[in-house]
Enzyme design. Structure first.
Site, PDB file in Angstrom:
ATOM      1  N   ASP A  47       1.948  -0.399  11.687  1.00  0.00           N
ATOM      2  CA  ASP A  47       1.804  -1.763  12.218  1.00  0.00           C
ATOM      3  C   ASP A  47       3.091  -2.574  12.140  1.00  0.00           C
ATOM      4  O   ASP A  47       3.060  -3.795  12.246  1.00  0.00           O
ATOM      5  CB  ASP A  47       0.681  -2.501  11.463  1.00  0.00           C
ATOM      6  CG  ASP A  47       0.955  -2.621   9.966  1.00  0.00           C
ATOM      7  OD1 ASP A  47       1.886  -1.963   9.467  1.00  0.00           O
ATOM      8  OD2 ASP A  47       0.235  -3.381   9.294  1.00  0.00           O
TER       9      ASP A  47
ATOM     10  N   ASP B  55       5.249  -4.808   6.105  1.00  0.00           N
ATOM     11  CA  ASP B  55       5.904  -6.058   6.512  1.00  0.00           C
ATOM     12  C   ASP B  55       5.920  -7.112   5.403  1.00  0.00           C
ATOM     13  O   ASP B  55       6.854  -7.917   5.314  1.00  0.00           O
ATOM     14  CB  ASP B  55       5.309  -6.608   7.813  1.00  0.00           C
ATOM     15  CG  ASP B  55       3.796  -6.741   7.753  1.00  0.00           C
ATOM     16  OD1 ASP B  55       3.193  -6.359   6.724  1.00  0.00           O
ATOM     17  OD2 ASP B  55       3.220  -7.236   8.743  1.00  0.00           O
TER      18      ASP B  55
ATOM     19  N   ASP C 145      -0.398   2.386   8.368  1.00  0.00           N
ATOM     20  CA  ASP C 145      -0.987   1.606   9.461  1.00  0.00           C
ATOM     21  C   ASP C 145      -0.208   1.664  10.777  1.00  0.00           C
ATOM     22  O   ASP C 145      -0.748   1.333  11.828  1.00  0.00           O
ATOM     23  CB  ASP C 145      -1.118   0.133   9.051  1.00  0.00           C
ATOM     24  CG  ASP C 145      -2.008  -0.058   7.839  1.00  0.00           C
ATOM     25  OD1 ASP C 145      -2.884   0.793   7.612  1.00  0.00           O
ATOM     26  OD2 ASP C 145      -1.820  -1.057   7.112  1.00  0.00           O
TER      27      ASP C 145
ATOM     28  N   ARG D 291      -5.618  -1.920   9.093  1.00  0.00           N
ATOM     29  CA  ARG D 291      -5.641  -3.400   9.105  1.00  0.00           C
ATOM     30  C   ARG D 291      -5.963  -3.870  10.509  1.00  0.00           C
ATOM     31  O   ARG D 291      -6.961  -3.501  11.059  1.00  0.00           O
ATOM     32  CB  ARG D 291      -4.296  -3.965   8.636  1.00  0.00           C
ATOM     33  CG  ARG D 291      -4.216  -3.959   7.154  1.00  0.00           C
ATOM     34  CD  ARG D 291      -3.026  -4.711   6.663  1.00  0.00           C
ATOM     35  NE  ARG D 291      -2.764  -4.220   5.319  1.00  0.00           N
ATOM     36  CZ  ARG D 291      -2.138  -4.892   4.404  1.00  0.00           C
ATOM     37  NH1 ARG D 291      -1.664  -6.085   4.670  1.00  0.00           N
ATOM     38  NH2 ARG D 291      -1.973  -4.383   3.217  1.00  0.00           N
TER      39      ARG D 291
ATOM     40  N   THR E 141       4.065   2.753   5.463  1.00  0.00           N
ATOM     41  CA  THR E 141       2.663   2.336   5.561  1.00  0.00           C
ATOM     42  C   THR E 141       1.934   3.257   6.525  1.00  0.00           C
ATOM     43  O   THR E 141       2.491   3.631   7.558  1.00  0.00           O
ATOM     44  CB  THR E 141       2.516   0.870   6.036  1.00  0.00           C
ATOM     45  OG1 THR E 141       1.150   0.650   6.412  1.00  0.00           O
ATOM     46  CG2 THR E 141       3.392   0.527   7.228  1.00  0.00           C
TER      47      THR E 141
ATOM     48  N   ARG F 267       0.944  -4.935  -5.653  1.00  0.00           N
ATOM     49  CA  ARG F 267       0.981  -6.173  -4.873  1.00  0.00           C
ATOM     50  C   ARG F 267       1.280  -7.268  -5.897  1.00  0.00           C
ATOM     51  O   ARG F 267       0.631  -7.359  -6.937  1.00  0.00           O
ATOM     52  CB  ARG F 267      -0.349  -6.394  -4.171  1.00  0.00           C
ATOM     53  CG  ARG F 267      -0.742  -5.171  -3.301  1.00  0.00           C
ATOM     54  CD  ARG F 267      -1.505  -5.547  -2.071  1.00  0.00           C
ATOM     55  NE  ARG F 267      -2.204  -4.410  -1.492  1.00  0.00           N
ATOM     56  CZ  ARG F 267      -1.832  -3.792  -0.366  1.00  0.00           C
ATOM     57  NH1 ARG F 267      -0.770  -4.171   0.291  1.00  0.00           N
ATOM     58  NH2 ARG F 267      -2.535  -2.787   0.102  1.00  0.00           N
TER      59      ARG F 267
ATOM     60  N   GLY G  52       0.847  -1.212   0.000  1.00  0.00           N
ATOM     61  CA  GLY G  52       0.000   0.000   0.000  1.00  0.00           C
ATOM     62  C   GLY G  52       0.870   1.245   0.000  1.00  0.00           C
ATOM     63  O   GLY G  52       1.859   1.316   0.721  1.00  0.00           O
TER      64      GLY G  52
HETATM   65  P1  ADP Z   1       2.865  -4.463   2.620  1.00  0.00           P
HETATM   66  O1  ADP Z   1       4.295  -4.432   2.203  1.00  0.00           O
HETATM   67  O2  ADP Z   1       2.230  -3.103   2.644  1.00  0.00           O
HETATM   68  O3  ADP Z   1       2.658  -5.266   3.890  1.00  0.00           O
HETATM   69  P2  ADP Z   1       1.861  -6.734   1.081  1.00  0.00           P
HETATM   70  O4  ADP Z   1       1.658  -7.618   2.262  1.00  0.00           O
HETATM   71  O5  ADP Z   1       0.825  -6.763   0.002  1.00  0.00           O
HETATM   72  O6  ADP Z   1       2.020  -5.200   1.470  1.00  0.00           O
HETATM   73  O7  ADP Z   1       3.262  -7.140   0.448  1.00  0.00           O
HETATM   74  C1  ADP Z   1       3.779  -6.403  -0.665  1.00  0.00           C
HETATM   75  C2  ADP Z   1       4.491  -7.322  -1.600  1.00  0.00           C
HETATM   76  O8  ADP Z   1       5.637  -7.918  -0.969  1.00  0.00           O
HETATM   77  C3  ADP Z   1       3.692  -8.511  -2.076  1.00  0.00           C
HETATM   78  O9  ADP Z   1       2.769  -8.177  -3.100  1.00  0.00           O
HETATM   79  C4  ADP Z   1       4.803  -9.402  -2.604  1.00  0.00           C
HETATM   80  O10 ADP Z   1       5.261  -8.929  -3.854  1.00  0.00           O
HETATM   81  C5  ADP Z   1       5.914  -9.178  -1.565  1.00  0.00           C
HETATM   82  N1  ADP Z   1       5.875 -10.235  -0.546  1.00  0.00           N
HETATM   83  C6  ADP Z   1       5.007 -10.367   0.466  1.00  0.00           C
HETATM   84  N2  ADP Z   1       5.255 -11.476   1.189  1.00  0.00           N
HETATM   85  C7  ADP Z   1       6.322 -12.076   0.606  1.00  0.00           C
HETATM   86  C8  ADP Z   1       7.093 -13.259   0.874  1.00  0.00           C
HETATM   87  N3  ADP Z   1       6.783 -14.077   1.882  1.00  0.00           N
HETATM   88  N4  ADP Z   1       8.127 -13.535   0.058  1.00  0.00           N
HETATM   89  C9  ADP Z   1       8.445 -12.736  -0.970  1.00  0.00           C
HETATM   90  N5  ADP Z   1       7.770 -11.608  -1.279  1.00  0.00           N
HETATM   91  C10 ADP Z   1       6.730 -11.263  -0.507  1.00  0.00           C
HETATM   92  O1  F6P Z   2      -1.791  -1.134   4.448  1.00  0.00           O
HETATM   93  C1  F6P Z   2      -2.405   0.064   4.091  1.00  0.00           C
HETATM   94  C2  F6P Z   2      -3.875  -0.129   3.877  1.00  0.00           C
HETATM   95  O2  F6P Z   2      -4.418   1.130   3.480  1.00  0.00           O
HETATM   96  C3  F6P Z   2      -4.650  -0.696   5.061  1.00  0.00           C
HETATM   97  O3  F6P Z   2      -4.915   0.289   6.032  1.00  0.00           O
HETATM   98  C4  F6P Z   2      -5.890  -1.222   4.375  1.00  0.00           C
HETATM   99  O4  F6P Z   2      -6.463  -2.274   5.106  1.00  0.00           O
HETATM  100  C5  F6P Z   2      -5.335  -1.729   3.063  1.00  0.00           C
HETATM  101  O5  F6P Z   2      -4.110  -1.059   2.833  1.00  0.00           O
HETATM  102  C6  F6P Z   2      -6.244  -1.500   1.888  1.00  0.00           C
HETATM  103  O6  F6P Z   2      -5.669  -2.120   0.792  1.00  0.00           O
HETATM  104  P1  F6P Z   2      -6.136  -1.859  -0.707  1.00  0.00           P
HETATM  105  O7  F6P Z   2      -5.616  -0.509  -1.104  1.00  0.00           O
HETATM  106  O8  F6P Z   2      -5.482  -2.965  -1.451  1.00  0.00           O
HETATM  107  O9  F6P Z   2      -7.622  -1.880  -0.713  1.00  0.00           O
END
Ligand code: ADP
Ligand code: F6P
Length: 327
Positions: A130, A104, A128, A172, A126, A73, A12
């Site tokens: 978090d 994360d 959040d 989240r 982020t 993502r 995000g």
């Molecule tokens: P955020 O970084 O905001 O937590 P996501 O959880 O969607 O958002 O993770 C972002 C991107 O990081 C994912 O779309 C993917 O490309 C990569 N990613 C997430 N988890 C893994 C993992 N276990 N191994 C490798 N890449 C990952």
């Molecule tokens: O991680 C940032 C965030 O805006 C969260 O607060 C929310 O739950 C999520 O992303 C929304 O994701 P998307 O933009 O994929 O709907």
């Protein structure tokens, strides 16, 4: 010493990501290091969607929300074959190391790449707040101020009509946006995963508030806890308090970053490049009591984010809840 670094934003978007990209770019260029922007997060890394940056590339982005590198993502990145292909793309331009700005999930990708021999440093981007082991993430302060602005507006209309207003905010599973905004705006109740949610207790609280001559009230609640429209209906039916529910949504993820977020992003961007110059990887930037430090991603990801219970106790002190579910 590292000669070429890439920078990407993933997950995000968050206000202040551009400020972090700028700081990474400038620190690289000032140290004679080539720097590439990677578009669309890990997807762009896999596809070789790179832009070679010069001193003009990040001009005029410091105050702009979102991420000009775009974010995506890309769950496919969990597949080792996809990551191998990404490393091949990096080799083609001589990119030896990477700064990953994201949450994360993005940290997981950075850790996997480091384990495969590519030094990566994570920067917490982020709204959040978090991510474990950092007091604040980039974007949190801006989103918080957007929510505060919204709550102040809600208070105007809520007060004029003697209503109860519910505002659902993002985060989240993390309640920081709700608790900070609720305290900043004098909310009647703040509901997060840390407080727990008991619909009857909320109704009882609002009944008491109404009989206590409360003319209007604000409830701030984190997303994914309950359907706020049904909650509004229930409060209205059972307490006689006319109630409206609002879901703030993606507006709280945009906007020009606050000074706080710009400075945090800038400091973290500089430190991230310094760590890569020292040959380090697998670390993420954190702010701990105002100091910027690099912590092992593996360790950070193994921790649960600590809830600031003092903040909740302070809210209890203000009778924001009657200790409903806290701790
Ligand atoms: P955020 O970084 O905001 O937590 P996501 O959880 O969607 O958002 O993770 C972002 C991107 O990081 C994912 O779309 C993917 O490309 C990569 N990613 C997430 N988890 C893994 C993992 N276990 N191994 C490798 N890449 C990952
Ligand atoms: O991680 C940032 C965030 O805006 C969260 O607060 C929310 O739950 C999520 O992303 C929304 O994701 P998307 O933009 O994929 O709907």
């Amino acid at each position: 010493m590292v000669k070429c670094i890439g920078v990407l934003t993933s997950g995000g978007d968050a206000p202040g990501m551009n400020a972090a990209i700028r700081a990474v770019t400038r620190t690289c260029l000032n140290n004679g290091i080539e720097v590439y922007g990677v578009r669309l997060g890990y997807k762009g890394l896999y596809e070789g969607d790179f832009i070679k940056f010069d001193s003009n590339s990040t001009r005029n982005y410091l105050n702009v929300g979102g991420t000009f590198l775009k974010s995506a993502r890309f769950p496919e990145f969990k597949d080792i074959e996809v990551r191998k292909q990404a490393i091949e793309q990096m080799k083609k331009v001589g990119m030896e190391a990477l700064v990953v700005i994201g949450g994360d999930g993005s940290y997981n990708g950075a850790l996997r790449l480091t384990e495969m021999g590519v030094n990566c440093i994570g920067i917490p981007g982020t709204i959040d707040n978090d991510i474990p082991d950092t007091d604040f993430t980039i974007g949190f302060d801006t989103a918080l101020n957007t929510i505060v602005d919204t709550l102040d507006k809600l208070r105007d209309t809520s007060g004029s009509h003697q209503r109860c207003s519910i505002l659902e905010v993002m985060g989240r599973r993390c309640g920081d946006l709700a608790i900070y905004a609720g305290l900043a705006c004098g909310a009647e109740m703040i509901i997060t995963s840390a407080t727990g949610f008991d619909e009857n207790a909320v109704v009882e609280h609002m009944k008491k508030a109404k009989t206590g001559q409360k003319k209007h009230a604000i409830i701030v609640i984190t997303e994914h806890i309950t359907d706020v429209h049904s909650l509004a209906k229930k409060i209205e039916e059972e307490t006689g308090f006319e109630t409206r529910a609002n879901v703030l949504g993606h507006m709280q993820r945009g906007g020009s970053p606050t000074a706080q977020d710009r400075v945090l992003a800038t400091r973290m961007g500089i430190h991230a490049v310094n760590l890569l110059m020292e040959g380090k990887g697998g670390l993420c930037m954190s702010t701990v009591k105002g100091e910027i430090v690099g912590l092992p991603i593996a360790e950070v990801l193994s921790h649960k984010r600590k809830v600031d219970y003092d903040l909740y106790e302070e809210a209890v002190g203000l009778r924001v809840y009657d200790k409903v579910g806290v701790r």
